[in-house]
Design a protein around this motif. Structure first.
Motif: not given
Length: 198
Positions: A169-177, A183-198
């Protein structure tokens, strides 16, 4: 060719260069890995840093290495070992500067692992060098090439880096090792949401 295919090829090239320099992979075997990935990496197949690996692979393709050794008789392998050692020394001398150059180009962002285009910016996943305890390797660039923000890893995750990124949508979703989706705000880079998915 999909971006996932060239991302996989670029990672294979980056990891082979790292492993050769660290002594975890012979230069002949590393050249074979890079040579097989170079036609899928999405960049110039005649790039000076990868061209030498194609040449090494071609010059040594008759030598049994890795799994191929299983199909050779022990006496034949023993007789061929001096030739393998000679070719390995030649390959090391030729390829070592190109391995160093590739690692520099990947780590500095000259070669991206993955790039995600947003309407007003570009988010780039850089290579995370082995040995880096934590690598904040996800960077957002403005259209003029200046850095807008660098994504922060979750705290208290130990050794970590970003391994993938996509538009959500309007965020950048990134996965970590370490197994987090952020989910990062595309303008500021602030974290909008995080979820443990492993």
């Amino acid at each position: 060719m999909s971006s996932d295919e060239w991302m996989e090829a670029r990672l294979a090239i980056f990891e082979a260069a790292q492993d050769m320099l660290a002594g975890r992979l012979s230069y002949i075997e590393g050249a074979r890995k890079i040579s097989s990935a170079v036609f899928s990496w999405g960049l110039d197949e005649l790039d000076a840093d990868v061209r030498c690996f194609v040449g090494i692979a071609s010059e040594t393709d008759a030598l049994p290495l890795g799994k191929m050794k299983e199909y050779w008789q022990a006496a034949a392998l023993k007789a061929l070992q001096p030739e393998i050692d000679k070719k390995e020394a030649w390959a090391r001398e030729l390829a070592e500067p190109h391995c160093r150059s590739l690692l520099h180009r990947f780590s500095s962002g000259q070669i991206e692992i993955k790039s995600v285009e947003h309407y007003d910016c570009r988010v780039v996943l850089l290579a995370a060098a082995s040995g880096d305890y934590r690598s904040e390797n996800l960077v957002c660039f403005n259209s003029d090439g200046s850095e807008r923000w660098r994504a922060a890893l979750p705290s208290n995750t130990g050794p970590d880096s970003f391994v993938n990124a996509a538009i959500d949508e309007n965020s950048i979703r990134a996965n970590t090792w370490s197994g987090w989706a952020i989910w990062f705000d595309h303008v500021t880079g602030a974290t909008n949401k995080s979820e443990f998915v492993k």
